[in-house]
Each structure stands twice: as structure tokens, then as C-alpha cells.
Design a protein around this motif. Structure first.
Motif, mmCIF file in Angstrom:
data_model
loop_
_atom_site.group_PDB
_atom_site.id
_atom_site.type_symbol
_atom_site.label_atom_id
_atom_site.label_comp_id
_atom_site.label_asym_id
_atom_site.label_seq_id
_atom_site.Cartn_x
_atom_site.Cartn_y
_atom_site.Cartn_z
ATOM 1 N N THR A 148 -34.108 43.428 14.567
ATOM 2 C CA THR A 148 -34.217 42.518 16.308
ATOM 3 C C THR A 148 -35.070 42.211 16.139
ATOM 4 O O THR A 148 -35.573 42.140 16.012
ATOM 5 N N THR A 204 -34.808 39.170 18.103
ATOM 6 C CA THR A 204 -34.242 38.843 19.315
ATOM 7 C C THR A 204 -34.388 39.619 20.736
ATOM 8 O O THR A 204 -33.306 40.834 19.814
ATOM 9 N N GLN A 205 -33.768 39.300 21.559
ATOM 10 C CA GLN A 205 -33.463 40.584 22.880
ATOM 11 C C GLN A 205 -31.694 40.636 22.472
ATOM 12 O O GLN A 205 -31.263 41.649 22.891
ATOM 13 N N ASN A 241 -30.087 43.723 21.930
ATOM 14 C CA ASN A 241 -28.791 44.650 23.314
ATOM 15 C C ASN A 241 -27.757 45.214 22.141
ATOM 16 O O ASN A 241 -26.720 46.099 22.503
#
Length: 249
Positions: free
Chosen positions: A80, A82-83, A87
Motif C-alpha cells: 500500500t 497510496t491511500q 482503503n
């Protein structure tokens, strides 16, 4: 469950077990601590249960038909950066938890290639398999082909209804690459499986390279409504293709 022994036919000795501080029994000329004996049998029983659980897990994971490339894909090794990826990971983990708790809902993951959708889907399946549930990974093209094979009189070993029923029995069905099947002939067949799972109150994870709007249009109003009936989580994977440049997802 503790092991139960009938010690009444044994006589008591004067020797005391160093560990449990209870008198040992005389059995066949041997001194036995009843508590040590119980622990030994329970440990053996626990080992047998662990071996049984492992055998069941191995059988279920073989039946899940996960792609070889994702044999080791899990939530813990999904990268991960990136946001959006964080998510997606969180949503998939929460979805797996809900299914394990028998909360029926559906999951849709859309986005371009190389965004880790299949990785997360396989990680979701493994999480359920470890909890004793049955999950199955398959592409929409393979679903349609399985049903069409049932029409072949020369190789017919299952009816169309039997194939659809089979797909409806898994605790989770993961349908990957939705939309890559023949658009004219096979969409209806895939929709039959999705509808049957709705009727059986079974959750489905649908993965596609379509945009969310295109996927919704392709499913049609009736099936889209059914997907939302028991709850629907939608994740749009709109970050860059991680396969480009040698990265892996």
C-alpha cells in the motif's frame, strides 16, 4: 474437553506426582499420575484435531482454484503506497470478517489492470478458507464455458442447472475478469449464476476492468438491485498499473 478415565479399579500409591502434587495410581505394576495421563491423552487428541483441520484446509484451498501466481498472496504482503490501496486492503479485510461472521453482503472491485484486485481477492479467499469456509475463484469466461460444456451431449456429466447450483453453494464466489467473456452469448449465463447466488443468500465478490458505470449498465437494473439488497461494498482501484516496471501485485 478433558479426557475421562475410570481409575476406580486402580489402587493408590504413596508416591506423589512432583508436578501435580497428587497421589499416583498403581496400574499394571506402574505408577501413573492421573493428571499427567489426562494431559497426555488431551495433547494427543489436540494434535489429531490439528492434523484434521490442516487436511480440511488443504482440501478446501485446492477446491478454491486460486491462480498459481497468487499462491502466496495475502493481506499482509499487499503493498500500500497510496491511500486508495490502503482503503482497498481495509475494505477487503473487513468484508472477509463479515463473511466469516455469516453476514451476507456483496463486494465489487473495479479498475484497470495491474492494480492488485486479484491479489486482494485471493487474500480474501484464503482468510475464509482458514476459518473453515469454502471459497471459489473463477473468471466469468470460465463460468460461461462450464455451463456451455453441460450442453454437449458427448461429454455431458452435469446439467446446466446442476452447474449453476454448484456455483451457488460456496460460502464466497469470486468472479474475476467480469466482462471479458463473449458479450453476445455468455453474459446471460454468468448472470444466471449471480442471480442464483442471490436467491441462495450467498455473497459474491465481482472483479472487473470496467468502470463502475459500465459494470452497472452491464449487470442491468434488476441484478444491480439484487447485488445491493444485503449490502454492497464498492472499491474503485484507480491507481497506476504496478506490473509496469517489474513491480508485483
Amino acid at each position: 474437553m478433558n479426557a475421562h478415565f475410570q481409575f476406580s479399579r486402580f489402587s493408590m500409591s504413596q508416591e506423589v506426582c512432583d508436578m501435580h502434587k497428587v497421589q499416583k495410581l498403581v496400574a499394571g505394576g506402574n505408577l501413573i499420575c492421573p493428571m499427567c495421563a489426562s494431559e497426555y491423552v488431551n495433547a494427543d487428541r489436540s494434535k489429531h484435531q490439528s492434523e484434521t483441520n490442516r487436511a480440511v484446509f488443504e482440501k478446501h484451498i485446492a477446491g478454491a482454484m486460486l491462480p498459481d501466481r497468487h499462491a502466496h498472496s495475502s493481506f499482509s504482503n499487499y503493498k500500500t503506497t497510496t491511500q486508495g490501496q490502503a482503503n482497498a486492503l481495509s475494505q477487503c479485510a473487513n468484508f472477509a470478517k463479515r463473511i466469516a461472521e455469516k453476514q451476507n453482503s456483496n463486494f465489487i472491485m473495479v479498475g484497470s489492470t495491474g492494480t492488485g484486485k486479484t491479489h486482494l481477492a485471493c487474500a480474501t479467499a484464503k482468510n475464509l478458507l482458514k476459518n473453515g469456509l469454502k471459497a471459489r475463484y473463477i473468471t466469468s469466461e470460465e463460468i460461461a464455458q462450464r455451463i456451455m460444456n453441460a450442453w454437449d451431449k458427448d461429454t455431458k456429466d452435469q446439467s446446466e442447472e446442476a452447474v449453476i447450483y454448484e456455483f451457488a453453494q460456496y460460502d464466497l464466489l469470486i468472479v474475476d475478469e467480469y466482462g471479458l467473456h463473449d458479450r453476445e452469448k455468455r453474459t446471460e449465463l454468468v448472470h444466471k449464476v449471480l442471480t442464483k447466488r442471490y436467491d441462495c443468500k450467498k455473497p459474491t465478490m465481482l472483479i472487473s476492468n470496467f468502470t463502475l458505470k459500465k459494470l452497472r449498465d452491464d449487470l442491468g437494473d434488476r441484478l444491480w438491485s439484487r447485488f445491493q439488497h444485503d449490502g454492497l461494498t464498492v472499491v474503485e482501484c484507480n491507481w497506476a498499473d504496478a506490473r509496469v516496471g517489474g513491480a508485483h501485485v
